[in-house]
Design an enzyme around this catalytic site. Sequence first.
Site, mmCIF file in Angstrom:
data_model
loop_
_atom_site.group_PDB
_atom_site.id
_atom_site.type_symbol
_atom_site.label_atom_id
_atom_site.label_comp_id
_atom_site.label_asym_id
_atom_site.label_seq_id
_atom_site.Cartn_x
_atom_site.Cartn_y
_atom_site.Cartn_z
ATOM 1 N N ARG A 193 -103.798 -83.861 34.258
ATOM 2 C CA ARG A 193 -102.603 -84.517 34.805
ATOM 3 C C ARG A 193 -101.477 -84.662 33.775
ATOM 4 O O ARG A 193 -100.530 -85.419 33.974
ATOM 5 C CB ARG A 193 -102.940 -85.900 35.389
ATOM 6 C CG ARG A 193 -103.903 -85.846 36.582
ATOM 7 C CD ARG A 193 -103.328 -85.044 37.720
ATOM 8 N NE ARG A 193 -104.143 -85.064 38.918
ATOM 9 C CZ ARG A 193 -105.024 -84.140 39.266
ATOM 10 N NH1 ARG A 193 -105.226 -83.094 38.455
ATOM 11 N NH2 ARG A 193 -105.709 -84.219 40.377
ATOM 12 N N LEU A 194 -101.556 -83.921 32.678
ATOM 13 C CA LEU A 194 -100.477 -83.915 31.690
ATOM 14 C C LEU A 194 -99.508 -82.787 32.039
ATOM 15 O O LEU A 194 -99.347 -81.809 31.297
ATOM 16 C CB LEU A 194 -101.041 -83.763 30.272
ATOM 17 C CG LEU A 194 -101.895 -84.918 29.786
ATOM 18 C CD1 LEU A 194 -102.409 -84.652 28.376
ATOM 19 C CD2 LEU A 194 -101.099 -86.228 29.812
#
Length: 215
Positions: A193-194
Amino acid sequence: MQKNLGNYRKSYEKSSLTEDSIKENPLEQFQKWFYEVEATDGVDETNAMTISTIGLDGFPKNRVVLLKKYTHEGFIFYTNYNSEKGKAIAQNPAVCLSFFWPNMERQVIIKGTAEKVPENLSDGYFESRPVGSQLGAVVSNQSEVIGSREVLEKELEALEKQYEGKSIERPEHWGGYLVRPISMEFWQGRPNRLHDRIRYTLQEDYDWKIERLAP
């Protein structure tokens, strides 16, 4: 009734978006991504986009429309000027466009102002449409309440007879909008989720400020 969606997870790993790989102009970056998504043949309608407006009731509303052209000025789509979205734009031309291309794990979010395109452009596009689509634009009082689908179909049948063998003129209440962007954000899914988020913001000198946002 309820359903827990907490286990719906996907790891985004198909690409990255870095400052040294992007274009200086966001419209050129959009074109690059659009071509790449189109080339994969993994999206039915690459030009499908969501447009958000602030309605006359004060609520935001999203709907999917089709992008018909993009230029160095912005993004063009066509609709009924008397529709809910048309009335909303007349009152508040600030809109948001967004594209989601899941096959490439990409989003583009565009803030801008909408304005009607010149009549000759609307005429030209209307003439290029299939006859059925032309008649559909004439017969439909978009966003208005109707009694039934049968009413609409009967009106269409009557128009088909009326215009048989004749050219169909563009209704004055139907035409195009150009959305001139003031901000464009490019989102590329990444692992954990970066995600990569690069935002272009239009400056007073018409240059674009480029910034990375936290995911």
